[in-house]
Design a protein around this motif. Structure first.
Motif, PDB file in Angstrom:
ATOM      1  N   ASP A  59      -2.138  21.786 -10.063  1.00 23.51           N
ATOM      2  CA  ASP A  59      -1.560  21.198  -8.866  1.00 23.51           C
ATOM      3  C   ASP A  59      -2.351  19.945  -8.469  1.00 23.51           C
ATOM      4  OD1 ASP A  59      -1.105  20.679  -5.995  1.00 23.51           O
ATOM      5  OD2 ASP A  59       0.201  22.429  -6.195  1.00 23.51           O
ATOM      6  N   PRO A  60      -1.693  18.791  -8.387  1.00 21.37           N
ATOM      7  CA  PRO A  60      -2.410  17.564  -8.041  1.00 21.37           C
ATOM      8  C   PRO A  60      -2.970  17.579  -6.617  1.00 21.37           C
ATOM      9  CG  PRO A  60      -0.057  17.144  -8.187  1.00 21.37           C
ATOM     10  CD  PRO A  60      -0.282  18.544  -8.667  1.00 21.37           C
ATOM     11  N   TYR A  61      -2.377  18.361  -5.719  1.00 19.40           N
ATOM     12  CA  TYR A  61      -2.870  18.430  -4.347  1.00 19.40           C
ATOM     13  C   TYR A  61      -4.193  19.189  -4.279  1.00 19.40           C
ATOM     14  CZ  TYR A  61       1.886  16.934  -3.403  1.00 19.40           C
ATOM     15  OH  TYR A  61       3.064  16.246  -3.402  1.00 19.40           O
ATOM     16  N   VAL A  62      -4.311  20.247  -5.070  1.00 18.46           N
ATOM     17  CA  VAL A  62      -5.560  21.015  -5.127  1.00 18.46           C
ATOM     18  C   VAL A  62      -6.670  20.118  -5.691  1.00 18.46           C
ATOM     19  CG1 VAL A  62      -6.725  22.990  -6.205  1.00 18.46           C
ATOM     20  CG2 VAL A  62      -4.393  23.253  -5.317  1.00 18.46           C
ATOM     21  N   SER A  63      -6.367  19.405  -6.758  1.00 17.16           N
ATOM     22  CA  SER A  63      -7.344  18.517  -7.381  1.00 17.16           C
ATOM     23  C   SER A  63      -7.777  17.408  -6.431  1.00 17.16           C
ATOM     24  CB  SER A  63      -6.746  17.918  -8.658  1.00 17.16           C
ATOM     25  OG  SER A  63      -7.632  17.010  -9.237  1.00 17.16           O
ATOM     26  N   GLU A  64      -6.838  16.762  -5.788  1.00 14.47           N
ATOM     27  CA  GLU A  64      -7.156  15.665  -4.866  1.00 14.47           C
ATOM     28  C   GLU A  64      -7.973  16.161  -3.684  1.00 14.47           C
ATOM     29  OE1 GLU A  64      -7.469  11.893  -3.244  1.00 14.47           O
ATOM     30  OE2 GLU A  64      -6.874  12.488  -5.257  1.00 14.47           O
ATOM     31  N   TYR A  65      -7.656  17.347  -3.176  1.00 11.84           N
ATOM     32  CA  TYR A  65      -8.402  17.907  -2.054  1.00 11.84           C
ATOM     33  C   TYR A  65      -9.862  18.139  -2.444  1.00 11.84           C
ATOM     34  CZ  TYR A  65      -9.633  20.783   1.949  1.00 11.84           C
ATOM     35  OH  TYR A  65     -10.241  21.279   3.068  1.00 11.84           O
ATOM     36  N   ALA A  66     -10.074  18.710  -3.633  1.00 13.24           N
ATOM     37  CA  ALA A  66     -11.445  18.958  -4.098  1.00 13.24           C
ATOM     38  C   ALA A  66     -12.220  17.649  -4.183  1.00 13.24           C
ATOM     39  CB  ALA A  66     -11.423  19.657  -5.456  1.00 13.24           C
ATOM     40  N   LYS A  67     -11.578  16.611  -4.671  1.00  7.79           N
ATOM     41  CA  LYS A  67     -12.244  15.310  -4.803  1.00  7.79           C
ATOM     42  C   LYS A  67     -12.542  14.689  -3.436  1.00  7.79           C
ATOM     43  CE  LYS A  67     -10.204  14.443  -9.307  1.00  7.79           C
ATOM     44  NZ  LYS A  67      -9.212  13.657 -10.053  1.00  7.79           N
ATOM     45  N   ARG A  68     -11.634  14.843  -2.497  1.00  9.69           N
ATOM     46  CA  ARG A  68     -11.876  14.274  -1.167  1.00  9.69           C
ATOM     47  C   ARG A  68     -12.992  15.018  -0.441  1.00  9.69           C
ATOM     48  NH1 ARG A  68      -6.274  12.382   1.654  1.00  9.69           N
ATOM     49  NH2 ARG A  68      -5.436  11.295  -0.155  1.00  9.69           N
ATOM     50  N   GLU A  93     -14.202  14.544 -11.669  1.00 10.76           N
ATOM     51  CA  GLU A  93     -13.265  15.430 -12.367  1.00 10.76           C
ATOM     52  C   GLU A  93     -13.226  16.772 -11.649  1.00 10.76           C
ATOM     53  OE1 GLU A  93     -14.144  13.457 -16.738  1.00 10.76           O
ATOM     54  OE2 GLU A  93     -14.853  15.494 -16.350  1.00 10.76           O
ATOM     55  N   THR A  94     -12.035  17.340 -11.575  1.00 14.73           N
ATOM     56  CA  THR A  94     -11.889  18.645 -10.947  1.00 14.73           C
ATOM     57  C   THR A  94     -12.237  19.730 -11.959  1.00 14.73           C
ATOM     58  OG1 THR A  94     -10.108  17.759  -9.590  1.00 14.73           O
ATOM     59  CG2 THR A  94     -10.323  20.155  -9.675  1.00 14.73           C
ATOM     60  N   HIS A  95     -13.133  20.612 -11.558  1.00 12.49           N
ATOM     61  CA  HIS A  95     -13.552  21.732 -12.415  1.00 12.49           C
ATOM     62  C   HIS A  95     -13.129  23.036 -11.759  1.00 12.49           C
ATOM     63  CE1 HIS A  95     -15.972  24.287 -14.987  1.00 12.49           C
ATOM     64  NE2 HIS A  95     -16.530  24.808 -13.912  1.00 12.49           N
ATOM     65  N   HIS A  96     -12.602  23.938 -12.572  1.00 11.87           N
ATOM     66  CA  HIS A  96     -12.256  25.283 -12.100  1.00 11.87           C
ATOM     67  C   HIS A  96     -13.436  26.203 -12.373  1.00 11.87           C
ATOM     68  CE1 HIS A  96      -8.333  23.377 -12.261  1.00 11.87           C
ATOM     69  NE2 HIS A  96      -7.984  24.249 -11.330  1.00 11.87           N
ATOM     70  N   THR A 111     -12.085  25.467  -7.132  1.00 10.62           N
ATOM     71  CA  THR A 111     -12.244  24.114  -7.657  1.00 10.62           C
ATOM     72  C   THR A 111     -13.376  23.365  -6.968  1.00 10.62           C
ATOM     73  OG1 THR A 111     -10.548  23.303  -6.139  1.00 10.62           O
ATOM     74  CG2 THR A 111      -9.841  23.810  -8.385  1.00 10.62           C
ATOM     75  N   VAL A 112     -14.045  22.534  -7.758  1.00 10.63           N
ATOM     76  CA  VAL A 112     -15.062  21.603  -7.265  1.00 10.63           C
ATOM     77  C   VAL A 112     -14.850  20.279  -7.982  1.00 10.63           C
ATOM     78  CG1 VAL A 112     -16.827  23.307  -6.633  1.00 10.63           C
ATOM     79  CG2 VAL A 112     -16.751  22.423  -8.967  1.00 10.63           C
ATOM     80  N   ALA A 113     -15.434  19.217  -7.421  1.00 16.63           N
ATOM     81  CA  ALA A 113     -15.342  17.898  -8.036  1.00 16.63           C
ATOM     82  C   ALA A 113     -16.703  17.549  -8.634  1.00 16.63           C
ATOM     83  CB  ALA A 113     -14.919  16.860  -7.009  1.00 16.63           C
ATOM     84  N   LEU A 114     -16.696  17.173  -9.905  1.00 18.20           N
ATOM     85  CA  LEU A 114     -17.940  16.924 -10.632  1.00 18.20           C
ATOM     86  C   LEU A 114     -17.910  15.575 -11.341  1.00 18.20           C
ATOM     87  CD1 LEU A 114     -18.227  20.392 -12.408  1.00 18.20           C
ATOM     88  CD2 LEU A 114     -19.273  19.716 -10.241  1.00 18.20           C
ATOM     89  N   CYS A 115     -19.104  15.009 -11.544  1.00 19.37           N
ATOM     90  CA  CYS A 115     -19.198  13.822 -12.388  1.00 19.37           C
ATOM     91  C   CYS A 115     -18.891  14.262 -13.830  1.00 19.37           C
ATOM     92  CB  CYS A 115     -20.578  13.189 -12.278  1.00 19.37           C
ATOM     93  SG  CYS A 115     -21.939  14.147 -12.971  1.00 19.37           S
ATOM     94  N   PRO A 116     -18.499  13.337 -14.684  1.00 25.15           N
ATOM     95  CA  PRO A 116     -18.164  13.715 -16.065  1.00 25.15           C
ATOM     96  C   PRO A 116     -19.303  14.426 -16.801  1.00 25.15           C
ATOM     97  CG  PRO A 116     -17.436  11.471 -15.618  1.00 25.15           C
ATOM     98  CD  PRO A 116     -18.251  11.917 -14.433  1.00 25.15           C
ATOM     99  N   ASN A 117     -20.556  14.009 -16.560  1.00 26.04           N
ATOM    100  CA  ASN A 117     -21.683  14.656 -17.248  1.00 26.04           C
ATOM    101  C   ASN A 117     -21.837  16.104 -16.829  1.00 26.04           C
ATOM    102  OD1 ASN A 117     -22.391  12.468 -18.807  1.00 26.04           O
ATOM    103  ND2 ASN A 117     -24.048  11.816 -17.481  1.00 26.04           N
ATOM    104  N   CYS A 118     -21.791  16.366 -15.538  1.00 28.48           N
ATOM    105  CA  CYS A 118     -21.934  17.751 -15.068  1.00 28.48           C
ATOM    106  C   CYS A 118     -20.742  18.596 -15.503  1.00 28.48           C
ATOM    107  CB  CYS A 118     -22.099  17.796 -13.549  1.00 28.48           C
ATOM    108  SG  CYS A 118     -23.753  17.286 -13.006  1.00 28.48           S
TER     109      CYS A 118
END
Length: 139
Positions: A59-68, A93-96, A111-118
């Motif tokens: 879901d793009p809304y779940v992903s966007e919320y985690a990033k915000r 990036e959104t991680h599950h 979900t959490v938002a992470l840098c690509p390395n993490c």
């Protein structure tokens, strides 16, 4: 699953085992040995294999919320996003937490938002201390 390599059927798991064995051997070689092996094996004609994969529709809304919620900072290392995307937004990036491939849900708590390395670190190493840290964030 059987693959065709040229006209020869190949068991994919055997091919992956062979590739992993070569990767382990390469890691143990000296730079001189590695360079010689790379010279001997370089080729303009690269082998190709087709694979069947599974994609999870998230879901793009779940992903966007985690990033915000992350506000431009990785929720694992705490560093600012390493760059901005084409729209000028911090790239995360959104991680599950519980991976979708292992039955995890596409929810705000998972979900959490992470840098690509993490993000890659979590998928490669899957360390308990990292999982505990991100679990505290979503609790």
């Amino acid at each position: 699953m059987k693959l065709k390599f040229g006209e020869i059927p190949v068991d994919e798991s055997l091919l992956e085992d062979h590739e992993e064995k070569k990767r382990r051997q390469a890691r143990k070689m000296s730079m001189t040995e590695l360079k010689q092996k790379a010279i001997d094996n370089q080729s303009k004609n690269v082998s190709v294999r087709s694979v069947k994969s599974t994609s999870y529709i998230r879901d793009p809304y779940v992903s966007e919320y985690a990033k915000r919620i992350a506000d431009g900072r990785c929720q694992l290392c705490g560093e600012d996003a390493p760059f901005t995307d084409n729209e000028g937004k911090p790239y995360l990036e959104t991680h599950h937490i519980e991976w979708l491939s292992k039955g995890g849900a596409d929810t705000l708590k998972n979900t959490v938002a992470l840098c690509p390395n993490c993000h890659r670190k979590l998928h490669v190493l899957n360390l308990d201390e990292d999982k505990q840290k991100i679990n505290r964030i979503t609790s």
